[in-house]
Each structure stands twice: as structure tokens, then as C-alpha cells.
Write a protein that holds these residues in place. Structure first.
Motif: not given
Ligand code: DC
Length: 223
Positions: A10, A12, A128-129, A179, A182-183, A190
Motif C-alpha cells: 500500500d 499514497p 490503499r487497503d 492523501d 485516502d487517509q 490508507l
């Protein structure tokens, strides 16, 4: 018989993980699973069917009819039998994908397909996961990252080489926004898995990153 490993990566956007994962899969003669391409294909399907990103009920039903396959070392993506590799890399997809990828039941459908592809081992999965949700029991996990500035520089150079006019600062802002999206997503954000090997590619070439990861895999296999 040599065990065919399950490897998850995974990181970014723009960290280089797709290039690295694809190269590692090729070097080991493993399947390369790009989970981002699955969310991209699902987003394309929703556009083709004219479904609004907020219409979760119809999107979840659509996800059940969304069959994604790969060929050519993960470089060709098929959506229900049609090659959509070029279409899924357009700004129209980027515009809607964040809204699509945050729907938990839709993600569940994608995760089922990802696990099916990875079920026999001999796979390098990235996204991402994949280290935290899709394949938490993977034999080896990597978190591939780089500074925002470096990722923006790489993307800027890539676009320039294609003759596309852009600003490095604007790209850096967009990377930061991705980012954050996603986070901070509620489901499957992420995250760095506790047992992931962190690979900071900021000051490394792609070849150096690949060599480092192959060494880690070799050492793991000897244990
Ligand atoms: O890796 P990529 O940039 O092609 O991913 C496209 C989008 O899909 C990105 O916005 C994050 C999302 N994604 C996700 O939510 N979960 C994954 N496992 C892979 C990608």
C-alpha cells in the motif's frame, strides 16, 4: 515445491508502488493485482450507467454486476469483458472516484473479487487497503511512500514528457488533497499496517526500490 507468496503493498498516490508492484510480480512470475484499477473500472461503469455517485443503493447493485479481470501483467483491465484500460485513466474518472470508493458495501464487493484473485497465492496486490483489509494475512507487506514534493516532481516530469502543460505546485496541492481523502476516509482508509516494511522511495531510483524489495522477499523465503 516453492511456496508462492502473497505480497501486499500500500501507499499514497504517486509513490511509485504500481511500477514497483508490477515489476516485482513480473520478476517472480506472479499475478499483479492493481486494486486501484478495480475502483477506476467501477467508477467508469457507474458513469456508463448514468448513476449518480450519491445513489448508493443503485451503485451497490451495480457493483454486483461489475466483473473485473486483468491480463498482460495487470496492464490491461477488462470490465465485463471489454478492455477499458485507457478509459479508466481519464480526468472524468478521477473526478468521481473518491465518492465511489468510499461506499462500504461497494468496497466489500471489490474486496471479494480481490481476494478471489489472490486466493491461490503467487500474487502481488497493491492499493490503499491491501495490507490492512483485503489481505491482512499476506506473507509480506510493504508500505511504499515518498515526500509530497518528490511525488509532485515525478508526476510533473511525467506530464511534461507527454507534452501536457501543468504546474508542479498545483500537482503538489492535488496530491495533498488525494492523501487527505485516502487517509481520512471512514472505511478502509490508507494506513500503515503494523507489520509492514516501510519503503521511502524519496531518494531512491525505481531499480533500487525493486532490488530492496526482492532482497526482503528472498530473506523472508529463507527463514
Ligand atoms: O492507485 P490509484 O491512484 O489508481 O487509485 C485510484 C483511486 O482508487 C484512489 O482515489 C484511491 C482509490 N483506491 C481505494 O480506495 N482503495 C484501493 N485499494 C485502491 C485505490
Amino acid at each position: 515445491m516453492v511456496k508462492r507468496l502473497t505480497i501486499a503493498m500500500d501507499g499514497p498516490a504517486g509513490s511509485g508502488k504500481s511500477t514497483v508492484a508490477r515489476s516485482i510480480a513480473k520478476a517472480l512470475d506472479y499475478v499483479y493485482l492493481n486494486s486501484g484499477s478495480m475502483y477506476r473500472a467501477m467508477t467508469l461503469f457507474s458513469i456508463q450507467e448514468g448513476i449518480n455517485p450519491t445513489d448508493e443503493i443503485r451503485l451497490i447493485a451495480l457493483a454486483k454486476r461489475c466483473q473485473i479481470e486483468f491480463s498482460n501483467n495487470g496492464q490491461t483491465t477488462f470490465l465485463n469483458g471489454t478492455d477499458v484500460s485507457k478509459q479508466i485513466r481519464t480526468p472524468a474518472i478521477e473526478e468521481k472516484i473518491v465518492a465511489i470508493a468510499r461506499i462500504p458495501a461497494l468496497r466489500q464487493e471489490m474486496v471479494c473479487q480481490q481476494r478471489r484473485i489472490a486466493s491461490e497465492g503467487g500474487v502481488v496486490a497493491e492499493g490503499r487497503d491491501t495490507t490492512t483489509v483485503v489481505l491482512p494475512e499476506a506473507d509480506l507487506k510493504f508500505y511504499v511512500t515518498a515526500s509530497v514534493e518528490e511525488r509532485a516532481k515525478r508526476r510533473f516530469q511525467e506530464l511534461q514528457s507527454k507534452g501536457i502543460d501543468c504546474s508542479e505546485q498545483q500537482i503538489a496541492r492535488e496530491i495533498q488533497e488525494r492523501d487527505t481523502a485516502d487517509q481520512s476516509r471512514e472505511h478502509s482508509p490508507l494506513q500503515m499496517a503494523e507489520d509492514a516494511i516501510v519503503v521511502d522511495t524519496t531518494n531512491l531510483t525505481i531499480d533500487e526500490v525493486i532490488a530492496f524489495i526482492l532482497t526482503q522477499i528472498e530473506q523472508w523465503s529463507l527463514c
